[in-house]
Design a protein around this motif. Structure first.
Motif: not given
Length: 127
Positions: A105-127
């Motif tokens: 997949t080709v993605i802008n670096s900012r978008e990739a970082a936002k998705l990774a951060l979103h994944k962290i936030n979702n994981t933490l929120a699910a705890r």
């Protein structure tokens, strides 16, 4: 435009798209081999990836691709706060460019970082 192959946030995508991985080129593109810890991350060798990324050999210490892969390495060893800081650094960087993820997949670096951060936030929120 500079392109970099990296693991990025694609950990979940790796499982879903394993056949695509065989088609993707190996290692970093446009960087010295090992400078982004790509092969070490793919192999699950997080300590080697950390050593390569922290050394920043031949890579700007402020490179968004480095921040994202360093964030992934930190996340894998349980340093969630440090991972989030790296993803935020990539988002807030004065540089951005397209990246090729491990699944092709080709993605802008900012978008990739936002998705990774979103994944962290979702994981933490699910705890």
């Amino acid at each position: 435009m500079k392109m970099a192959k990296m693991l990025g946030f694609a950990t979940g995508l790796l499982i879903a798209t394993t056949p695509t991985l065989a088609e993707a080129p190996e290692g970093e593109i446009g960087y010295a081999k090992g400078s982004l810890g790509y092969d070490a991350l793919v192999a699950g060798d997080n300590q080697t990836a950390l050593a390569q990324l922290e050394a920043a050999d031949g890579v700007s210490a402020n490179d968004p691709a480095r921040f994202i892969n360093l964030g992934q390495a930190y996340l894998r060893i349980g340093r969630t706060g440090d991972a989030a800081k790296m993803f935020m650094a990539a988002i807030n960087s004065n540089r951005s460019f397209d990246l090729i993820l491990a699944d092709g997949t080709v993605i802008n670096s900012r978008e990739a970082a936002k998705l990774a951060l979103h994944k962290i936030n979702n994981t933490l929120a699910a705890r």
